[in-house]
Design an enzyme around this catalytic site. Structure first.
Site, short mmCIF file in Angstrom:
data_model
loop_
_atom_site.label_atom_id
_atom_site.label_comp_id
_atom_site.label_asym_id
_atom_site.label_seq_id
_atom_site.Cartn_x
_atom_site.Cartn_y
_atom_site.Cartn_z
N CYS A 54 1.96 -8.49 0.06
CA CYS A 54 1.74 -7.60 1.21
C CYS A 54 1.51 -6.20 0.64
O CYS A 54 1.54 -6.01 -0.57
CB CYS A 54 2.89 -7.65 2.22
N CYS A 59 -2.73 -7.45 3.29
CA CYS A 59 -3.20 -6.53 2.26
C CYS A 59 -4.72 -6.40 2.26
O CYS A 59 -5.28 -5.60 1.52
CB CYS A 59 -2.68 -6.90 0.88
N CYS A 89 -6.55 -7.28 -2.12
CA CYS A 89 -6.04 -8.43 -2.87
C CYS A 89 -7.16 -9.02 -3.72
O CYS A 89 -8.21 -9.35 -3.18
CB CYS A 89 -5.53 -9.50 -1.92
#
Length: 136
Positions: A13, A87, A91
């Site tokens: 996250c 995210c 990511c």
């Protein structure tokens, strides 16, 4: 002793302070040493969310010793399953990895009363994931 390698999971996250920490703590609690578990954040906070720590403590899980960690390509590479929680594009996506995106409310800045339902939803998802991982 089995020659089959342990499945590995990376929870990601933004701040690695709430959702991903709770998910990693649940999987550690439920799977023991049967799964390799990592968590990280694209922009880690300075500390784990105290409301998340308290919500997990209520379930008998102590994650007070955890610290937010930066997401690295190496962590993604070392994981079989990468579970993102808000995210977005930060990511890293590597070929050959399995990605799941869990849409969960961000507990940042919320009290323990608001974090409990998030904690419970994460527990439900982690239990389903564990059943799947161990069936493979």
């Amino acid at each position: 002793m089995s020659d089959t390698p342990k499945p590995s999971v990376l929870f990601v996250c933004v701040h690695n302070a709430g959702r991903s920490q709770m998910a990693a703590a649940w999987l550690t609690h439920l799977a023991g040493n049967r799964v390799e578990i990592r968590s990280a954040g694209s922009a880690p906070a300075g500390s784990v969310n105290p409301a998340a720590v308290e919500a997990m403590r209520e379930m008998g899980i102590d994650m007070s010793g955890q610290t937010p960690k930066i997401l690295t390509a190496e962590a993604v590479q070392a994981s079989d399953v990468v579970i993102t929680m808000g995210c977005g594009d930060t990511c890293p996506v590597l070929p050959g990895k399995r990605y799941l995106d869990w849409k969960l409310e961000d507990p940042a800045g919320q009290g323990v009363d608001a974090v409990r339902p998030i904690r419970d939803e994460i527990e439900s998802r982690v239990r389903a994931l564990l059943t799947e991982l161990l069936a493979d």
